[in-house]
Design a protein around this motif. Structure first.
Motif, mmCIF file in Angstrom:
data_model
loop_
_atom_site.group_PDB
_atom_site.id
_atom_site.type_symbol
_atom_site.label_atom_id
_atom_site.label_comp_id
_atom_site.label_asym_id
_atom_site.label_seq_id
_atom_site.Cartn_x
_atom_site.Cartn_y
_atom_site.Cartn_z
ATOM 1 N N TYR A 140 0.941 -0.787 -0.282
ATOM 2 C CA TYR A 140 0.063 0.382 -0.208
ATOM 3 C C TYR A 140 0.586 1.696 -0.020
ATOM 4 N N ILE A 141 1.966 1.102 0.479
ATOM 5 C CA ILE A 141 3.045 2.275 0.213
ATOM 6 C C ILE A 141 3.459 2.597 -0.816
ATOM 7 N N ARG A 142 3.410 1.062 -1.350
ATOM 8 C CA ARG A 142 4.296 1.305 -2.906
ATOM 9 C C ARG A 142 2.644 1.951 -3.758
ATOM 10 N N GLY A 143 1.861 1.594 -3.630
ATOM 11 C CA GLY A 143 0.324 2.929 -3.665
ATOM 12 C C GLY A 143 0.308 3.915 -4.067
ATOM 13 N N MET A 144 0.833 4.700 -2.416
ATOM 14 C CA MET A 144 0.414 5.464 -2.245
ATOM 15 C C MET A 144 1.415 7.139 -2.976
ATOM 16 N N LEU A 145 2.628 6.200 -2.909
ATOM 17 C CA LEU A 145 3.799 6.835 -3.891
ATOM 18 C C LEU A 145 2.991 7.116 -5.622
ATOM 19 N N SER A 146 3.031 5.874 -5.193
ATOM 20 C CA SER A 146 2.859 6.109 -6.914
ATOM 21 C C SER A 146 1.759 6.823 -7.405
ATOM 22 N N GLU A 147 0.417 6.775 -7.232
ATOM 23 C CA GLU A 147 -0.629 7.796 -7.307
ATOM 24 C C GLU A 147 -0.255 8.821 -6.480
ATOM 25 N N LEU A 148 1.081 9.277 -5.592
ATOM 26 C CA LEU A 148 1.644 10.615 -5.700
ATOM 27 C C LEU A 148 2.673 11.575 -6.410
ATOM 28 N N GLY A 149 2.916 10.425 -7.388
ATOM 29 C CA GLY A 149 3.817 10.748 -8.945
ATOM 30 C C GLY A 149 4.715 10.266 -8.136
ATOM 31 N N CYS A 150 5.383 9.763 -7.167
ATOM 32 C CA CYS A 150 6.899 9.756 -7.271
ATOM 33 C C CYS A 150 7.644 8.259 -7.781
ATOM 34 N N ASP A 151 8.532 8.651 -8.037
ATOM 35 C CA ASP A 151 9.502 7.580 -8.920
ATOM 36 C C ASP A 151 9.873 6.850 -8.164
ATOM 37 N N LEU A 152 9.170 4.958 -8.713
ATOM 38 C CA LEU A 152 9.153 3.577 -8.185
ATOM 39 C C LEU A 152 10.500 3.227 -8.016
ATOM 40 N N GLU A 153 11.758 4.195 -9.082
ATOM 41 C CA GLU A 153 12.725 3.370 -8.509
ATOM 42 C C GLU A 153 13.930 3.743 -8.543
ATOM 43 N N LYS A 154 13.155 5.111 -8.035
ATOM 44 C CA LYS A 154 14.380 6.239 -6.699
ATOM 45 C C LYS A 154 13.796 6.451 -5.791
ATOM 46 N N THR A 155 12.240 5.933 -5.775
ATOM 47 C CA THR A 155 12.145 6.692 -4.443
ATOM 48 C C THR A 155 12.109 5.344 -3.388
ATOM 49 N N TYR A 156 13.311 5.774 -2.155
ATOM 50 C CA TYR A 156 12.886 3.995 -1.359
ATOM 51 C C TYR A 156 12.568 4.711 1.334
ATOM 52 N N PHE A 157 11.562 3.453 0.958
ATOM 53 C CA PHE A 157 10.634 3.994 2.292
ATOM 54 C C PHE A 157 11.057 3.363 3.215
ATOM 55 N N ASP A 158 11.316 3.678 4.400
ATOM 56 C CA ASP A 158 10.801 2.124 5.452
ATOM 57 C C ASP A 158 9.890 1.870 6.169
#
Ligand SMILES: [Fe+2]
Length: 305
Positions: free
Chosen positions: A84-102
């Motif tokens: 779901y965090i991956r989904g949130m990042l995607s829905e807010l325009g973050c680049d999933l290849e460059k965004t890292y989360f804890d």
């Protein structure tokens, strides 16, 4: 310093703003709502017939600490949390290849003096950068149940550029992991673990109290001074937070200015790439190592893999 509500700004522009102290408020989107719903299910599963905001009226502090010590890791490690965090990042325009989360955490803030330490640590005013967070870290925060101005979190914007005498020079992230992190549930009445605090009186006002609907998420820089509002609502607050860094910021050492943080170590090895949950490349991580990782036996072999 600006507060952007439902901004359509690109992630690159947004991060630039965040590093200057701006705050972003994103109204509920599908994945954020799913993450809140998952947290609600886990909370309610753990509490049974106990009404979550009224837990303090039903359980002893010891029972509550024990319940939370099972619930919190369950949420952190639930496979759907990451999804779901991956989904949130995607829905807010973050680049999933460059965004890292804890991994996301569930936090609780109880009314009165019920439980304020250890597993339910009530956060005094602090910057995450006092706790070895990098200056490019962005904090994400959302309530699991409705909140009010009496049980929310707060940002103290006048300290953005104003140094505070603080204990961060005594804090090392690896040392903390080694000695203190895993015994949070034992600290029911008081917390003897050393955490960075202001060493001078803090002018709490003016305060921005962040109040929003379930599913709304805030972003703010890890360098902002923030705290848990003293809970005078009579209701327990449940919230989710997680942090992100962007590879370009890590690599180029972009981020908020450092006005007063003197801790050692780094949380940089904790973040997972949104696309595939891999860690930051070793070359990027190496930019943030200061030698204390070997002093505390931190497994550098697992770093950057
Ligand atoms: Fe924090």
């Amino acid at each position: 310093m600006n507060i952007y509500i439902d901004s359509k700004m690109s992630d690159d522009e947004r991060r630039r703003e965040l590093f200057q102290g701006s705050i972003f408020v994103h109204p509920p989107r599908p994945s954020a709502l799913k993450l809140c719903q998952l947290a609600q299910e886990l909370v309610e599963g753990a509490l049974g017939t106990v009404c979550p905001p009224k837990i303090q009226d039903t359980m002893t502090a010891e029972q509550c600490a024990e319940t939370l010590s099972t619930l919190k890791p369950k949420f952190i490690h639930h496979p759907k949390s990451k999804e779901y965090i991956r989904g949130m990042l995607s829905e807010l325009g973050c680049d999933l290849e460059k965004t890292y989360f804890d991994v996301p955490r569930v936090r609780t803030a109880f009314p009165g003096d019920y439980l304020k330490s250890g597993i339910a640590y009530a956060f005094h005013p602090h910057r995450d950068t006092w706790y070895s967070a990098p200056f490019c870290q962005i904090n994400w925060w959302m309530p699991i149940y409705p909140t009010s101005s009496e049980n929310c979190m707060a940002i103290h914007p006048h300290y953005w550029a104003r140094p505070i005498r603080n204990g961060s020079s005594q804090y090392n992230y690896y040392k903390w992991n080694l000695e203190s992190r895993h015994n949070a549930a034992q600290h029911v009445k008081s917390d003897t673990r050393i955490q960075p605090r202001p060493d001078e009186p803090i002018e709490i006002e003016p305060t921005i109290r962040m109040v929003c609907d379930v599913g709304t998420v805030y972003q703010f820089s890890a360098a902002h001074l923030h705290s848990t509002v003293p809970n005078t609502s009579g209701l327990t607050r449940y919230s989710i937070d997680f942090r992100t860094v962007h590879f370009d910021d890590v690599w180029n050492r972009n981020g908020a200015p450092n006005v007063d943080s003197a801790c050692t170590g780094t949380t940089m090895a904790d973040y997972l790439k949104a696309a595939d949950y891999s860690h930051l490349p070793a070359e990027a991580l190496a930019l943030y190592l200061d030698g204390t990782e070997s002093q505390y036996g931190y497994a550098t072999s697992s770093v950057g893999t």
